[in-house]
Design a protein around this motif. Sequence first.
Motif, short mmCIF file in Angstrom:
data_model
loop_
_atom_site.label_atom_id
_atom_site.label_comp_id
_atom_site.label_asym_id
_atom_site.label_seq_id
_atom_site.Cartn_x
_atom_site.Cartn_y
_atom_site.Cartn_z
N GLN A 1 56.68 23.95 34.54
CA GLN A 1 55.18 24.44 34.63
C GLN A 1 54.72 24.56 36.11
OE1 GLN A 1 53.25 21.68 32.19
NE2 GLN A 1 52.91 23.24 30.64
N CYS A 2 55.30 23.46 36.94
CA CYS A 2 55.07 23.69 38.41
C CYS A 2 55.93 24.64 39.24
CB CYS A 2 55.81 22.11 39.05
SG CYS A 2 54.89 20.92 38.62
N THR A 3 56.92 24.95 38.63
CA THR A 3 58.01 25.84 39.32
C THR A 3 57.21 27.34 39.10
OG1 THR A 3 59.87 24.74 38.87
CG2 THR A 3 60.18 26.98 39.20
N GLY A 4 56.89 27.42 37.70
CA GLY A 4 56.10 28.78 37.48
C GLY A 4 54.88 28.89 38.03
N SER A 5 53.86 28.05 38.15
CA SER A 5 52.46 28.26 38.22
C SER A 5 52.33 28.15 39.79
CB SER A 5 51.82 27.00 37.60
OG SER A 5 52.17 26.89 36.47
N LEU A 6 53.42 27.48 40.21
CA LEU A 6 53.08 27.52 41.89
C LEU A 6 54.37 28.07 42.70
CD1 LEU A 6 52.93 23.55 42.11
CD2 LEU A 6 50.96 25.36 42.44
N ALA A 7 55.03 29.41 41.80
CA ALA A 7 55.70 30.05 42.54
C ALA A 7 55.28 30.91 43.91
CB ALA A 7 56.37 31.08 41.41
N GLU A 8 55.95 31.16 44.76
CA GLU A 8 55.60 31.96 45.95
C GLU A 8 54.76 31.34 46.98
OE1 GLU A 8 56.73 35.32 46.10
OE2 GLU A 8 57.57 35.04 44.11
N LEU A 9 54.23 30.01 46.59
CA LEU A 9 53.27 29.52 47.67
C LEU A 9 53.94 28.99 48.97
CD1 LEU A 9 51.54 29.17 45.03
CD2 LEU A 9 50.59 27.01 46.03
N THR A 10 53.51 29.16 49.95
CA THR A 10 54.05 28.98 51.01
C THR A 10 53.83 27.24 51.25
OG1 THR A 10 51.96 29.16 52.36
CG2 THR A 10 53.50 30.92 52.29
N ALA A 11 54.28 26.54 52.17
CA ALA A 11 54.05 25.16 52.33
C ALA A 11 52.62 24.88 52.76
CB ALA A 11 55.04 24.70 53.50
N GLU A 12 52.06 25.75 53.48
CA GLU A 12 50.56 25.59 53.99
C GLU A 12 49.74 25.98 52.82
OE1 GLU A 12 48.05 28.34 56.89
OE2 GLU A 12 50.10 28.01 57.74
N GLN A 13 50.09 26.65 52.09
CA GLN A 13 49.31 26.97 50.75
C GLN A 13 49.15 25.83 49.84
OE1 GLN A 13 50.97 30.88 49.64
NE2 GLN A 13 48.91 31.80 49.89
N MET A 14 50.67 25.14 49.71
CA MET A 14 50.73 23.97 48.85
C MET A 14 49.99 22.86 49.41
SD MET A 14 52.43 23.25 45.85
CE MET A 14 51.07 22.05 45.34
N LEU A 15 49.92 22.64 50.69
CA LEU A 15 48.96 21.61 51.28
C LEU A 15 47.37 22.01 50.80
CD1 LEU A 15 50.40 21.38 54.67
CD2 LEU A 15 50.66 19.69 52.82
N GLN A 16 47.11 23.07 50.53
CA GLN A 16 45.45 23.37 50.04
C GLN A 16 45.35 23.20 48.54
OE1 GLN A 16 43.81 24.21 52.75
NE2 GLN A 16 45.51 24.12 54.01
N THR A 17 46.51 22.94 48.13
CA THR A 17 46.41 23.00 46.49
C THR A 17 46.61 21.46 45.86
OG1 THR A 17 47.42 24.99 46.45
CG2 THR A 17 47.61 23.94 44.44
N VAL A 18 45.79 21.36 44.86
CA VAL A 18 45.92 19.85 44.12
C VAL A 18 46.51 20.10 42.66
CG1 VAL A 18 44.49 17.99 43.03
CG2 VAL A 18 43.86 19.20 45.30
N ILE A 19 47.46 19.22 42.27
CA ILE A 19 47.97 19.32 41.00
C ILE A 19 47.40 18.16 40.04
CG2 ILE A 19 50.38 18.96 39.73
CD1 ILE A 19 51.82 19.72 42.20
N ALA A 20 47.30 18.71 38.84
CA ALA A 20 46.65 17.56 37.89
C ALA A 20 47.66 17.62 36.88
CB ALA A 20 45.20 18.27 37.58
N TYR A 21 48.15 16.37 36.45
CA TYR A 21 49.06 16.07 35.44
C TYR A 21 48.40 15.60 34.25
CZ TYR A 21 52.08 13.74 32.32
OH TYR A 21 52.67 13.42 30.90
N GLU A 22 48.11 16.19 33.34
CA GLU A 22 47.36 16.02 31.99
C GLU A 22 48.20 16.29 30.66
OE1 GLU A 22 42.95 16.60 32.92
OE2 GLU A 22 43.75 18.64 32.50
N PRO A 23 48.67 14.88 30.43
CA PRO A 23 49.46 15.07 29.11
C PRO A 23 48.55 15.53 27.85
CG PRO A 23 49.30 12.83 29.70
CD PRO A 23 48.69 13.74 30.87
N VAL A 24 48.84 16.73 27.24
CA VAL A 24 48.16 17.24 26.42
C VAL A 24 47.48 16.32 25.28
CG1 VAL A 24 47.74 19.23 24.76
CG2 VAL A 24 49.17 19.53 26.92
N TRP A 25 48.48 15.48 24.88
CA TRP A 25 48.38 14.37 23.69
C TRP A 25 47.08 13.43 24.19
CZ3 TRP A 25 49.84 9.86 25.72
CH2 TRP A 25 50.87 9.66 26.54
N ALA A 26 47.07 13.54 25.52
CA ALA A 26 46.04 12.23 25.96
C ALA A 26 44.61 13.12 26.25
CB ALA A 26 46.56 11.84 27.25
#
Length: 254
Positions: free
Chosen positions: A144-169
């Motif tokens: 999911q990280c690889t696919g959802s964050l494809a093509e982002l530059t390092a600068e763009q990644m720095l503007q982005t937040v990731i949320a890990y949410e296990p679906v069962w929780a």
Amino acid sequence: MRRFLIAGNWKMNLSRTTCVSLAQAIAAGCPQGGRTEVAVFPPAVYLEAVLAAGTGLVVGAQTVSEYADGAYTGEISCAMLRDLGAASVILGHSERRNVLGETNAQVNRKTLAALAAGLQPIVCVGELLEQRQAGQTDQVVLEQCTGSLAELTAEQMLQTVIAYEPVWAIGTGQVATPAQAEAVHATIRQWLEGRFSPEVAGQVRILYGGSVKPDNASELLAQPNIDGALVGGASLKADSFLGIVAAAEALVQA
Ligand code: PGA
């Protein structure tokens, strides 16, 4: 040091009046001069009312269109959100992935569109219960990280937040243990290091989401790779949401 972000995902709840009063109560209850960033994500139709209340909270949307404009009935564009004054957007929430069929490719296009428009994306990832039970958690989350964050530059990644949410929780009251959450957060941070750089990996915030409450927030937020929380149910009441903000502040002050 990464700054805690406590984000309230109000989902399809509340009304115009209760959205505004909840935002006001949260803003009033946040510690003066606190170091924790606090964000709320009302239903799109109430964004303008919440923004007009001028609470000083970060206000964002729960999704956005991947398209810039045109014949996409019912959709809302990044430019429209910016026009309202929204600063952030949750993308790829598990309810959109699993209930509404959103794919990694779509989440990726939305992420790139949000970044281009100057919105901060909060990109959600997380495994289903059967995937965890089959030992596939890391593989699913990294795909999911690889696919959802494809093509982002390092600068763009720095503007982005990731949320890990296990679906069962999510919405189940069954929170991941701090050790379970921390293990996945560390895996995501290691992935960021390989995909971008140690500097980027050290700066990107990774939130945990899934049944976060005032009584479990402190233990989760104390984990070295957990930089905040994406809160659903407990964000609908000022007291419980502020309890989570207070747990973050207490760790900053400690
Ligand atoms: P929950 O939802 O806190 O109600 O489990 C979290 C989320 O869906 O972001």
